[in-house]
Design an enzyme around this catalytic site. Sequence first.
Site, PDB file in Angstrom:
ATOM      1  CG  ASN A   1     103.748  74.987 -26.974  1.00 26.07           C
ATOM      2  OD1 ASN A   1     104.086  74.257 -27.855  1.00 26.07           O
ATOM      3  ND2 ASN A   1     102.996  75.178 -27.499  1.00 26.07           N
TER       4      ASN A   1
ATOM      5  CB  ILE B   1      91.654  82.666 -23.449  1.00 22.89           C
ATOM      6  CG1 ILE B   1      90.860  84.155 -23.868  1.00 22.89           C
ATOM      7  CG2 ILE B   1      92.659  83.411 -25.095  1.00 22.89           C
ATOM      8  CD1 ILE B   1      90.231  85.555 -23.482  1.00 22.89           C
TER       9      ILE B   1
ATOM     10  CG  HIS C   1     101.099  76.666 -20.310  1.00 21.51           C
ATOM     11  ND1 HIS C   1     101.969  77.246 -20.327  1.00 21.51           N
ATOM     12  CD2 HIS C   1     100.204  76.561 -21.358  1.00 21.51           C
ATOM     13  CE1 HIS C   1     102.280  77.934 -21.672  1.00 21.51           C
ATOM     14  NE2 HIS C   1     100.987  77.541 -22.408  1.00 21.51           N
TER      15      HIS C   1
ATOM     16  N   GLY D   1     106.962  78.022 -29.488  1.00 18.60           N
ATOM     17  CA  GLY D   1     105.285  78.312 -29.744  1.00 18.60           C
ATOM     18  C   GLY D   1     105.131  78.817 -28.091  1.00 18.60           C
TER      19      GLY D   1
END
Length: 113
Positions: free
Chosen positions: A86, A30, A99, A92
């Site tokens: 990450n 996004i 994912h 982060g």
Amino acid sequence: MDCLFCKIIDRKIPAQFVHEDEHAVAIQDINPQAPVHLLVIPRKHLVALSDAAAQDQMLLGHLLRIGAELARERGLEAQGFRTVINNGAGAGQTVFHLHVHVLGGRPFHWPPG
Ligand code: AMP
Ligand code: ZN
């Protein structure tokens, strides 16, 4: 479970899907950090890479293979692309469902920030 990616997988929250199979989905990020920025997400809720066990070995390989396939489909093989996982807030991670980021379409530097 209050998990953003589980809700996306269950179609309770909308997302731009670019791949779906028995074990994983891939969506457009996004807030893209490159012209191509996809997220390959296992259907199984694993909190992070460090949450994966021996039984998840095939799944981890699957996520990477799908990431490479999506990059190839987008013509990124010649110029290169980057895959990122990450693991943990200090690295982060902001969504605590494993994912793989697939980024491409611009130059990447090393070491990463
Ligand atoms: P990470 O910081 O490694 O946990 O990556 C989480 C990623 O999810 C970030 O790149 C966000 O931009 C992305 N993200 C957050 N919410 C959404 C959403 N609703 N749909 C798609 N991507 C999202
Ligand atoms: Zn989840």
